[in-house]
Design an enzyme around this catalytic site. Sequence first.
Site, mmCIF file in Angstrom:
data_model
loop_
_atom_site.group_PDB
_atom_site.id
_atom_site.type_symbol
_atom_site.label_atom_id
_atom_site.label_comp_id
_atom_site.label_asym_id
_atom_site.label_seq_id
_atom_site.Cartn_x
_atom_site.Cartn_y
_atom_site.Cartn_z
ATOM 1 N N CYS A 1 0.832 -1.210 0.000
ATOM 2 C CA CYS A 1 0.000 0.000 0.000
ATOM 3 C C CYS A 1 0.869 1.263 0.000
ATOM 4 O O CYS A 1 1.605 1.515 0.964
ATOM 5 C CB CYS A 1 -0.913 -0.035 1.228
ATOM 6 S SG CYS A 1 -1.782 1.504 1.563
ATOM 7 N N CYS B 1 0.090 3.768 2.843
ATOM 8 C CA CYS B 1 0.585 3.215 4.115
ATOM 9 C C CYS B 1 2.068 3.522 4.288
ATOM 10 O O CYS B 1 2.510 3.916 5.375
ATOM 11 C CB CYS B 1 0.370 1.707 4.172
ATOM 12 S SG CYS B 1 -1.358 1.196 4.106
#
Length: 157
Positions: free
Chosen positions: A44, A47
Amino acid sequence: MAYLNRQKINDNPDQVLEIESLEQKNKILQDHTIVCGDIYAHWCGPCRNIAPEYEEISRKFFIRGRTFFCKENVDLGITQVVGVPTFHIFLKGELIKEIKGPKMAELRLFLTQMVATQLRSVEPYVQLDEAQSAYLAYRAQNPDIFIDQKGIPKNLR
C-alpha cells in the site's frame, strides 16, 4: 519491544511494535489504557507514505504504561478491515474509534483529546479550564478549520 511469558521486555517510545499474533495483540490491549494500531499493507503506497508520521505521533503521545502504538499487517489476517491504512484506537481494551484512510490530522486530534481526558481522570492536577475545554471540543467538531491534512495548525503555516 517484545513480549515473552506475559512480561514486557522493553518499553521503547522510539519504536512502533509490529503485531505478529492475536495473543500478542490481546496482551497489549490488556496492559495499556490507550492503544493505537495502524493496520497497513506492505504493498500500500499511502501506508508507506504515512509510516514516518505515525512513528512521530507515537513518540509525541507516548506515556509509559498508558499509551501504546503498534502496527499490524492486514495480510496476517488478525484484524479484518475494508481498506488500508486503517487506525484502531482502543480504550481499556475496547475499540472506540476507527479511522479509515491516511487521515493523520484526524488521528492527531483524536489522540490529543484521548490523552488529555485520560490524564485528567488519572491525575487531577492536570486540568484544563472551561475555555480550554470548550476550545478543544470545538476543534474536535471542526478539525478542517484548524488543522491541515498534514496535522499542522493552519495559523502556523
